[in-house]
Enzyme design. Structure first.
Site, PDB file in Angstrom:
ATOM      1  CE  LYS A 281      75.226  65.561  32.767  1.00 15.26           C
ATOM      2  NZ  LYS A 281      73.902  66.076  32.412  1.00 15.26           N
ATOM      3  NE  ARG A 355      72.559  72.855  24.009  1.00 17.75           N
ATOM      4  CZ  ARG A 355      71.380  73.090  24.570  1.00 17.75           C
ATOM      5  NH1 ARG A 355      70.784  74.244  24.394  1.00 17.75           N
ATOM      6  NH2 ARG A 355      70.777  72.163  25.278  1.00 17.75           N
TER       7      ARG A 355
HETATM    8  N1  BES Z   1      74.163  64.673  28.078  1.00 20.48           N
HETATM    9  C1  BES Z   1      73.192  65.549  28.601  1.00 20.48           C
HETATM   10  C2  BES Z   1      71.784  65.174  28.211  1.00 20.48           C
HETATM   11  C3  BES Z   1      71.205  63.951  28.877  1.00 20.48           C
HETATM   12  C4  BES Z   1      70.680  64.047  30.146  1.00 20.48           C
HETATM   13  C5  BES Z   1      71.143  62.767  28.201  1.00 20.48           C
HETATM   14  C6  BES Z   1      70.116  62.930  30.725  1.00 20.48           C
HETATM   15  C7  BES Z   1      70.575  61.662  28.788  1.00 20.48           C
HETATM   16  C8  BES Z   1      70.059  61.742  30.046  1.00 20.48           C
HETATM   17  C9  BES Z   1      73.432  66.984  28.091  1.00 20.48           C
HETATM   18  O1  BES Z   1      74.745  67.315  27.858  1.00 20.48           O
HETATM   19  C10 BES Z   1      72.889  67.905  29.142  1.00 20.48           C
HETATM   20  O2  BES Z   1      73.341  67.832  30.229  1.00 20.48           O
HETATM   21  N2  BES Z   1      71.928  68.728  28.761  1.00 20.48           N
HETATM   22  C11 BES Z   1      71.302  69.614  29.674  1.00 20.48           C
HETATM   23  C12 BES Z   1      71.002  70.897  28.924  1.00 20.48           C
HETATM   24  C13 BES Z   1      70.519  71.999  29.815  1.00 20.48           C
HETATM   25  C14 BES Z   1      71.613  72.469  30.743  1.00 20.48           C
HETATM   26  C15 BES Z   1      70.035  73.144  28.946  1.00 20.48           C
HETATM   27  C16 BES Z   1      70.009  68.980  30.170  1.00 20.48           C
HETATM   28  O3  BES Z   1      69.309  68.357  29.386  1.00 20.48           O
HETATM   29  O4  BES Z   1      69.733  69.093  31.368  1.00 20.48           O
HETATM   30 ZN    ZN Z   2      75.756  68.000  29.600  1.00 21.13          ZN
END
Ligand code: BES
Ligand code: ZN
Ligand code: ZN
Length: 504
Positions: A281, A355
């Site tokens: 990230k 997931r």
């Molecule tokens: N934990 C994150 C989702 C999240 C992001 C929660 C911001 C709260 C605030 C999750 O694991 C994630 O990173 N999801 C990705 C999925 C994508 C790569 C398909 C996302 O939402 O960007």
């Molecule tokens: Zn994530």
């Protein structure tokens, strides 16, 4: 997990009492001059001028303090606004409780007597409003200062005395006790989230759960890596392999009904820190990813509350817990792992890890043949875009479960929104090289395709709903005065318990 305030319920006459502070309720006026009313005759008479001058307007969440008013037997008076009569509901009352707590703190009052009968004109809502008010007080009393060395001095708790002619009635007493459990468990979830990742690792999360469950009748077992391997939980192991911290699979079991009664099942994402893994990230706000276990925290707190309330149901809770880190053994984009169900998924983005760990937990939950499975997860950033920090989006294809969820949420005041989940979403997560891909091949609807992925691991015979709390799991203080500005919210704990109650 007791809170730092004390609340008592008394069946006394306010006029016969003496104490530090008296709290009375005010409402927006309905008369032609729109003058506010104070729902206590004598205080209203005494404060006529401040009503006429508009100092007290009665608007929701307004608090006005009169220090050294020396009225009736009290030194100070606080008025707490309830807004317009026709808009009054239990959420207004919950926020009134929170507003009173804050005002009591700000005037440094340690003892507050509340004119509780001023809250309701008819007895109809008394229990509901009593529950909401007590919840508001306790939820708002939460503060996370255990890591601030200077704040260590233990403050004397504020005592609240709720004075009501009906205080001895069973309905109000039950409501009171329930509110204490629900709000304290919600605050417990907030604390699990507020703890930083290094102090709330999967192992610590499991230990805290075990400790909190002691004496409640809730059985907690935490599976270590070896056991998780034995259980073939390839999704959880695949995410955990990039971290130096061992994963845990937390199993909670509560038996409040004959064994012949099928349990209800809760599953929560317990990502104690989500760096994104190899698909790392960006740095900005990455620290917020310590909250990526708020779904797990909600499930732990829900199970604790169910046990403490001794609901006449059987319930199970599962929290797969791990970090998502880019260590040298980490899953690489393109890698394929096999989940407990036998289905294989290709991991095209290691940041879509929630997931993967939930897949094993949902399969395991399905194997227990429960009456329903409900999961909570901070699953997608797309959910924050769609609904912000106002509603929790939930997905289900089961009409019966949907109706029960809506009813439960109405009763707790937690805002939920039913999101679409159809076969198109399922097509988008088909794998090119394995059964499934952990990211969608088409743009958009990222929360729904994530839900579609989860659905692949739930027995289709079992009613299932998925709650994406990415937007509502923390930082809701700008909306809800019983949440801290940046901290965890404990969202869905109260609604999940309410849902479970419908299966008694
Ligand atoms: N934990 C994150 C989702 C999240 C992001 C929660 C911001 C709260 C605030 C999750 O694991 C994630 O990173 N999801 C990705 C999925 C994508 C790569 C398909 C996302 O939402 O960007
Ligand atoms: Zn994530
Ligand atoms: Zn995540």
């Amino acid at each position: 997990m007791p809170s730092n305030i004390l609340i008592h319920l008394h069946a006394k006459e306010l006029n016969s009492l003496t104490g530090q502070t008296l709290a009375v309720f005010s409402k927006v006026g309905t008369n032609k001059d729109k003058l506010a009313s104070i729902e206590h005759k004598e205080v209203s008479r005494e404060l006529q001028s401040v009503i006429e001058e508009g100092v007290v307007s009665g608007s929701a969440n307004e608090t006005v303090s009169f220090r050294e008013a020396r009225f009736l037997g009290f030194r100070n008076v606080i008025t707490v606004g309830l807004g317009a009569g026709e808009k009054m509901n239990h959420e207004v009352v919950r926020q009134a409780g929170a507003a009173l707590l804050k005002e009591s703190k700000s005037i440094k009052s340690k003892e507050v007597f509340v004119d509780f009968d001023g809250l309701v004109s008819s007895k109809k809502n008394l229990a509901t409003y009593a529950r909401a008010f007590v919840e508001g007080l306790i939820l708002a009393s939460y503060q996370f200062d255990e890591l601030k060395t200077a704040a260590k001095k233990k403050e004397e708790p504020i005592q609240f005395h709720l004075i009501s002619k009906s205080a001895k009635e069973a309905a109000i007493q039950t409501a009171f006790k329930e509110a204490v459990v629900l709000a304290e468990c919600t605050n417990f979830a907030k604390r699990l989230g507020d703890m930083p990742g290094n102090l709330m690792s999967p192992t610590i999360l499991a230990r805290e759960t075990t400790q909190a469950a002691r004496g409640t009748g809730l059985k907690v077992t935490a599976w270590d890596k070896k056991r998780i391997e034995k259980e073939k939980m390839g999704g959880l192991l695949g995410v955990a392999q990039g971290s130096a911290q061992e994963p845990r699979f937390i199993v909670m079991e509560y038996k409040g009904a004959p064994l012949s009664k099928k349990p209800v099942a809760f599953v929560g994402k317990g990502l104690t820190f989500d760096s994104g893994g190899i698909s790392i990230k960006p740095g900005a706000k990455m620290e917020e990813m310590k909250y990526d276990m708020m779904g797990g925290a909600a499930v732990i707190a829900t199970m604790l509350a169910i046990a403490k309330l001794k609901l006449k149901i059987n319930a199970v809770g599962y929290v797969p817990a791990t970090e998502n880190m880019p260590g040298s053994r980490a899953t690489k984009p393109g890698d394929v792992h096999t989940s407990r169900s036998g289905k294989k998924f290709e991991i095209n983005n290691t940041d879509a890890e929630g997931r993967l760990i939930l897949s094993d937990a949902l399969t395991y939950a399905s194997e227990q043949k429960p009456q329903f499975i409900v999961d909570a997860a901070t699953l997608t950033g797309a959910m924050v875009v769609a609904l912000g920090n106002i509603h929790t989006g939930y997905f289900t294809r089961n009409g019966g479960l949907k109706a029960k969820i809506e009813k439960a949420a109405d009763e707790t005041g937690e805002l939920v929104w039913n999101m679409p989940l159809v076969d198109h979403h399922v097509k988008d997560i088909k794998g090119a090289f394995a059964d499934l891909s952990n990211i969608s091949y088409s743009g958009g609807a990222g929360s729904a395709t994530a839900a579609a992925f989860l659905e692949q691991f739930v027995d289709s015979e079992i009613p299932w709903a998925h709650f994406d709390i990415a937007g509502t799991g923390w930082a809701c203080g700008n909306r809800l005065n019983y949440c801290t500005p940046k901290g965890g919210t404990g969202v869905m704990v109260r609604t999940f318990v309410e849902l479970a109650k419908q299966y008694e």
